[in-house]
Motif scaffolding. Sequence first.
Motif, PDB file in Angstrom:
ATOM      1  N   ILE A   1      17.396  10.715   2.034  1.00 19.55           N
ATOM      2  CA  ILE A   1      15.934  10.761   1.911  1.00 19.55           C
ATOM      3  C   ILE A   1      15.523  11.779   0.845  1.00 19.55           C
ATOM      4  N   ALA A   2      16.159  12.966   0.889  1.00 20.33           N
ATOM      5  CA  ALA A   2      15.819  14.021  -0.068  1.00 20.33           C
ATOM      6  C   ALA A   2      16.135  13.596  -1.500  1.00 20.33           C
ATOM      7  N   GLU A   3      17.246  12.895  -1.682  1.00 17.20           N
ATOM      8  CA  GLU A   3      17.607  12.430  -3.028  1.00 17.20           C
ATOM      9  C   GLU A   3      16.571  11.439  -3.547  1.00 17.20           C
ATOM     10  N   ARG A   4      16.110  10.556  -2.666  1.00 19.27           N
ATOM     11  CA  ARG A   4      15.093   9.577  -3.067  1.00 19.27           C
ATOM     12  C   ARG A   4      13.787  10.270  -3.456  1.00 19.27           C
ATOM     13  N   LEU A   5      13.483  11.391  -2.783  1.00 18.26           N
ATOM     14  CA  LEU A   5      12.258  12.146  -3.050  1.00 18.26           C
ATOM     15  C   LEU A   5      12.421  13.142  -4.196  1.00 18.26           C
ATOM     16  N   LYS A   6      13.618  13.172  -4.809  1.00 14.30           N
ATOM     17  CA  LYS A   6      13.958  14.161  -5.840  1.00 14.30           C
ATOM     18  C   LYS A   6      13.788  15.578  -5.293  1.00 14.30           C
ATOM     19  N   PHE A   7      14.291  15.742  -4.083  1.00 12.62           N
ATOM     20  CA  PHE A   7      14.099  16.978  -3.329  1.00 12.62           C
ATOM     21  C   PHE A   7      15.443  17.534  -2.851  1.00 12.62           C
ATOM     22  N   LYS A   8      16.535  16.858  -3.239  1.00 14.21           N
ATOM     23  CA  LYS A   8      17.860  17.187  -2.700  1.00 14.21           C
ATOM     24  C   LYS A   8      18.312  18.587  -3.096  1.00 14.21           C
ATOM     25  N   GLU A   9      18.119  18.951  -4.359  1.00 15.07           N
ATOM     26  CA  GLU A   9      18.574  20.258  -4.844  1.00 15.07           C
ATOM     27  C   GLU A   9      17.896  21.393  -4.074  1.00 15.07           C
TER      28      GLU A   9
ATOM     29  N   PRO B   1       0.798  -1.228   0.000  1.00 21.82           N
ATOM     30  CA  PRO B   1       0.000   0.000   0.000  1.00 21.82           C
ATOM     31  C   PRO B   1       0.832   1.279   0.000  1.00 21.82           C
ATOM     32  N   PHE B   2       2.158   1.190  -0.156  1.00 23.57           N
ATOM     33  CA  PHE B   2       3.013   2.349   0.050  1.00 23.57           C
ATOM     34  C   PHE B   2       3.161   3.198  -1.215  1.00 23.57           C
ATOM     35  N   ASP B   3       3.093   4.523  -1.019  1.00 24.32           N
ATOM     36  CA  ASP B   3       3.340   5.449  -2.125  1.00 24.32           C
ATOM     37  C   ASP B   3       4.822   5.477  -2.470  1.00 24.32           C
ATOM     38  N   ILE B   4       5.655   5.309  -1.457  1.00 18.96           N
ATOM     39  CA  ILE B   4       7.095   5.317  -1.697  1.00 18.96           C
ATOM     40  C   ILE B   4       7.797   4.491  -0.617  1.00 18.96           C
ATOM     41  N   ILE B   5       8.851   3.789  -1.036  1.00 17.85           N
ATOM     42  CA  ILE B   5       9.690   3.029  -0.115  1.00 17.85           C
ATOM     43  C   ILE B   5      11.088   3.618  -0.186  1.00 17.85           C
ATOM     44  N   ILE B   6      11.603   4.045   0.956  1.00 19.40           N
ATOM     45  CA  ILE B   6      12.893   4.739   1.008  1.00 19.40           C
ATOM     46  C   ILE B   6      13.882   3.915   1.825  1.00 19.40           C
ATOM     47  N   LEU B   7      15.000   3.563   1.221  1.00 22.70           N
ATOM     48  CA  LEU B   7      16.050   2.823   1.912  1.00 22.70           C
ATOM     49  C   LEU B   7      17.199   3.773   2.227  1.00 22.70           C
ATOM     50  N   VAL B   8      17.570   3.840   3.502  1.00 25.75           N
ATOM     51  CA  VAL B   8      18.654   4.716   3.954  1.00 25.75           C
ATOM     52  C   VAL B   8      19.721   3.867   4.626  1.00 25.75           C
ATOM     53  N   THR B   9      20.975   4.038   4.224  1.00 29.08           N
ATOM     54  CA  THR B   9      22.089   3.352   4.874  1.00 29.08           C
ATOM     55  C   THR B   9      22.653   4.281   5.937  1.00 29.08           C
ATOM     56  N   VAL B  10      22.651   3.829   7.184  1.00 30.78           N
ATOM     57  CA  VAL B  10      23.022   4.699   8.307  1.00 30.78           C
ATOM     58  C   VAL B  10      24.506   4.583   8.646  1.00 30.78           C
ATOM     59  N   SER B  11      24.987   3.395   8.972  1.00 34.55           N
ATOM     60  CA  SER B  11      26.382   3.086   9.333  1.00 34.55           C
ATOM     61  C   SER B  11      26.706   3.478  10.766  1.00 34.55           C
ATOM     62  N   SER B  12      27.914   3.110  11.207  1.00 37.88           N
ATOM     63  CA  SER B  12      28.295   3.208  12.620  1.00 37.88           C
ATOM     64  C   SER B  12      28.435   4.643  13.107  1.00 37.88           C
ATOM     65  N   ILE B  13      28.848   5.552  12.228  1.00 40.80           N
ATOM     66  CA  ILE B  13      28.994   6.954  12.624  1.00 40.80           C
ATOM     67  C   ILE B  13      27.703   7.680  12.240  1.00 40.80           C
ATOM     68  N   LEU B  14      26.924   8.040  13.243  1.00 38.93           N
ATOM     69  CA  LEU B  14      25.611   8.639  12.997  1.00 38.93           C
ATOM     70  C   LEU B  14      25.762  10.056  12.459  1.00 38.93           C
ATOM     71  N   ASP B  15      25.257  10.285  11.258  1.00 39.44           N
ATOM     72  CA  ASP B  15      25.318  11.593  10.611  1.00 39.44           C
ATOM     73  C   ASP B  15      23.910  11.924  10.113  1.00 39.44           C
ATOM     74  N   LEU B  16      23.196  12.759  10.873  1.00 41.42           N
ATOM     75  CA  LEU B  16      21.799  13.063  10.536  1.00 41.42           C
ATOM     76  C   LEU B  16      21.679  13.773   9.190  1.00 41.42           C
ATOM     77  N   HIS B  17      22.639  14.640   8.882  1.00 46.42           N
ATOM     78  CA  HIS B  17      22.568  15.358   7.604  1.00 46.42           C
ATOM     79  C   HIS B  17      22.736  14.398   6.428  1.00 46.42           C
ATOM     80  N   ARG B  18      23.589  13.401   6.587  1.00 49.02           N
ATOM     81  CA  ARG B  18      23.772  12.406   5.525  1.00 49.02           C
ATOM     82  C   ARG B  18      22.481  11.610   5.323  1.00 49.02           C
TER      83      ARG B  18
END
Length: 457
Positions: free
Chosen positions: A229-237, A207-224
Amino acid sequence: MAFPGESAVLRVGKLLCTTIYSKITIFFKFHPNTDSLRAKMKELSDSKQNIEGYLESTGKQGKVAILPVKDWIPKVNNIEGQWNSMEEDIKASQKHFCGCFPNCYLRYKLSKSSEEKIKEVKELIDTRANFPEELAIPNPQPESVQEMPEPSIVDQKAASELLDRLKELVLNDDIRKIGIWGMGGVGKTTLVSNLNNMMADGSLAHPFDIIILVTVSSILDLHRIQLQIAERLKFKEELEKESEGRWATLLLQRLKKQKKCLMILDDVWEKIDLDKVGIPQGDLLGCKIILTTRSVDVCNQMETTVDIRVDILNDEASSELFSKHVGELPDVEEIKSLARDVAKECKGLPLAIKVVGGSMRGKKRVEQWRKALRGLRTSAPKNIERVEDDVFQPLKWSYDSLEGQNIQHCFLYCSLFPEDFSIDEDELIRCWRADALIDESMNIEESRESGVDLIES
């Protein structure tokens, strides 16, 4: 212009008079200048409001502003802020000293600023006049699901059972957060990737409009995370044009436009504040969350609704996975026996089984299999292709990441026991205390509490 015989004093006097006259002129233009600026600002603000109303209306049709308009609106907002500040000063300049004299310096300063601002406002009005008729264009919608390069696990019994359970949880509207946890190398990412790919190829209706996969990794970087997420939404620019402090707000607004969203946070090592990222939660507009992590503690901190543990494979599943990656074996009983032993030495780790199985694919001679088995049993990764980079290096990195007083030494202490030996907790804690890995000044109960905490870590 200097005339013959004109003295230097006279020339300086004329220059001073010209300067003073210019300033006096600007002072006496206080009211015309500020009134003119006020009228131009109203014209500019009205134009901006009309455009914003138009964009709000077209936004409901899935359209977004063209780039010139996107650049123009922030400039108008900026000059409106400057004008609001000037208006306060204009009101202050109406007050007279001792009820008689105007504040000449303030009026001169405001009159001069008004002349300068009128030019800026006119430029913005002229820019608006040159906009094309269509101020908004259709928004390029991102694909609802993007397929990932990952081999299928549907033909692996143990993994397939976990995948079936995950599918049921994902399609259950009452479950908001799902935690998938287990040690490194057991296939957590492979599990969620297979789920994603089943939705991408249509074999699993969702039922999902969009499925977003984010790779987090050991060093937490919220901006990354936000940029992924923004790139997946075509919202990064658009996001990168704004200050980083506004990213969470903008992402929240953008994600709330999606009726249903599945957010997969892969390789989470510590709690993520979803509000600081801008991920909506806790209501009908919220995203369903799947997170993969090595620690069940992270699941608890993230307040997952249901947790799935992905454990090492049993002998049967290990042999099945190994056979898939090693391919067809020569019809030689000794090689088949050695292959079973090699698979067992991978200790049920899917990552190790895949790498070792792939490296032994096509090996036809008994000597090659004996060498591989000997290499695994003596922990000599150089004897088997790719094992050092793909298996041992990640394990070493995990070891280097162990934090806390003496935690690495306590971990290594376990290697003093025989392989597959059942280590008694109390005995281990006494050994740690005897070797000063636990503070000897503690009493017996305190030592045990500290030891249990180390064991859990």
